[in-house]
Write an enzyme that holds these catalytic residues in place. Structure first.
Site, short mmCIF file in Angstrom:
data_model
loop_
_atom_site.label_atom_id
_atom_site.label_comp_id
_atom_site.label_asym_id
_atom_site.label_seq_id
_atom_site.Cartn_x
_atom_site.Cartn_y
_atom_site.Cartn_z
CE LYS A 87 -3.91 -2.27 2.32
NZ LYS A 87 -4.87 -2.19 3.45
CE1 TYR B 191 -9.20 -2.90 0.40
CE2 TYR B 191 -8.50 -0.80 -0.51
CZ TYR B 191 -8.21 -1.96 0.18
OH TYR B 191 -6.94 -2.19 0.65
CG PHE C 109 -13.42 1.61 7.26
CD1 PHE C 109 -12.88 1.00 6.14
CD2 PHE C 109 -14.11 0.81 8.17
CE1 PHE C 109 -13.02 -0.36 5.90
CE2 PHE C 109 -14.26 -0.56 7.95
CZ PHE C 109 -13.72 -1.14 6.81
NE ARG D 36 -6.21 -12.29 4.47
CZ ARG D 36 -6.89 -11.13 4.55
NH1 ARG D 36 -6.79 -10.23 3.58
NH2 ARG D 36 -7.64 -10.87 5.58
CB THR E 153 -7.46 -6.55 9.39
OG1 THR E 153 -7.86 -7.64 8.55
CG2 THR E 153 -7.84 -5.23 8.74
NE ARG F 67 -2.42 -6.05 6.85
CZ ARG F 67 -3.56 -6.55 6.40
NH1 ARG F 67 -4.14 -7.56 7.02
NH2 ARG F 67 -4.14 -6.04 5.33
CG ASN G 265 -3.68 -2.63 6.90
OD1 ASN G 265 -3.50 -2.16 5.79
ND2 ASN G 265 -4.74 -3.35 7.21
CG HIS H 241 -5.14 -5.98 -0.71
ND1 HIS H 241 -6.36 -5.99 -0.08
CD2 HIS H 241 -5.26 -6.82 -1.77
CE1 HIS H 241 -7.18 -6.81 -0.75
NE2 HIS H 241 -6.53 -7.31 -1.77
CD GLU I 61 -8.73 -8.74 -4.02
OE1 GLU I 61 -7.57 -9.14 -3.73
OE2 GLU I 61 -9.61 -8.53 -3.17
P1 DAT Z 1 -7.83 -7.02 5.07
O1 DAT Z 1 -7.02 -5.92 4.43
O2 DAT Z 1 -7.06 -7.70 6.18
O3 DAT Z 1 -8.40 -7.99 4.07
P2 DAT Z 1 -10.52 -5.92 5.31
O4 DAT Z 1 -10.80 -6.50 3.97
O5 DAT Z 1 -11.48 -6.23 6.41
O6 DAT Z 1 -9.06 -6.33 5.82
O7 DAT Z 1 -10.44 -4.34 5.20
C1 DAT Z 1 -9.79 -3.74 4.11
C2 DAT Z 1 -8.97 -2.58 4.60
O8 DAT Z 1 -9.83 -1.59 5.16
C3 DAT Z 1 -7.99 -2.95 5.73
O9 DAT Z 1 -6.80 -3.46 5.25
C4 DAT Z 1 -7.82 -1.62 6.42
C5 DAT Z 1 -9.18 -0.95 6.27
N1 DAT Z 1 -10.00 -1.16 7.46
C6 DAT Z 1 -10.57 -2.31 7.87
N2 DAT Z 1 -11.25 -2.15 9.01
C7 DAT Z 1 -11.11 -0.84 9.34
C8 DAT Z 1 -11.58 -0.03 10.40
N3 DAT Z 1 -12.34 -0.54 11.39
N4 DAT Z 1 -11.23 1.29 10.40
C9 DAT Z 1 -10.47 1.80 9.42
N5 DAT Z 1 -10.01 1.09 8.38
C10 DAT Z 1 -10.31 -0.20 8.34
MG MG Z 2 -9.89 -7.81 2.69
#
Ligand code: DAT
Ligand code: MG
Length: 147
Positions: A9, A49, A57, A85, A91, A102, A112, A115, A126
């Site tokens: 990222k 996303y 968010f 993963r 996350t 992470r 974080n 991705h 993706e």
């Molecule tokens: P991951 O990236 O582990 O697959 P995710 O798909 O649940 O996680 O979320 C995508 C991204 O969104 C994640 O990398 C960071 C952001 N994110 C997730 N939960 C969040 C939150 N509660 N507040 C802010 N950003 C968040």
């Molecule tokens: Mg995800």
């Protein structure tokens, strides 16, 4: 052989972590079959996303992922989706184990570092969004020492 989509990222690029991250997956034994440094257009970020579009968010997430170049990658290997993963960590970096990307480099959930696709269907989706061209499938002498 299974493939996944991984992406350093904008925070990871700014913090000079591309090499460190590529190195971890290379040393593990996975094979890099596609990569590019790119700035994600807003429409692509929203599609990538899309599963989060109702989350509070979402706007922040799209702003962040489009804020600077990312390093998009395609990686190949047995169980690469779930193993990547695991190597990424939870996350939220506060919950990510030491030794994970992470866990070692991140502090907050908004930044974080990396991705990674979370399932076979999302990996196909993706990879299709980010890579239209052919992947570079190739043999390596070392493959026989991994499999
Ligand atoms: P991951 O990236 O582990 O697959 P995710 O798909 O649940 O996680 O979320 C995508 C991204 O969104 C994640 O990398 C960071 C952001 N994110 C997730 N939960 C969040 C939150 N509660 N507040 C802010 N950003 C968040
Ligand atoms: Mg995800």
């Amino acid at each position: 052989m299974e493939r996944t989509f991984l992406m350093v990222k904008p925070d990871g690029v700014q913090r000079n972590l591309i090499g460190e991250i590529v190195s971890r997956f290379e040393k593990k034994g996975f094979k890099l079959v596609g990569a590019k440094l790119m700035t994600i257009p807003t429409e692509l970020a929203e599609e990538h996303y899309g599963e989060h579009k109702e989350r509070p968010f979402f706007g922040e997430l799209v702003d962040f992922i489009t804020s600077g170049p990312v390093f998009a990658m395609a990686w190949e290997g047995e169980n690469v989706i779930s193993t990547a993963r695991t190597m990424m960590g939870a996350t939220n970096p506060k919950d990510a184990a030491p030794g994970t990307i992470r866990g070692d480099f991140g502090v907050t959930v908004g930044k974080n570092i990396i991705h990674g696709s979370d399932a076979p269907e999302s990996a196909v989706r993706e990879l299709g969004l980010f890579f239209s061209e052919e992947f570079n499938s190739y043999d390596k002498q070392i493959d026989g020492w991994i499999y």
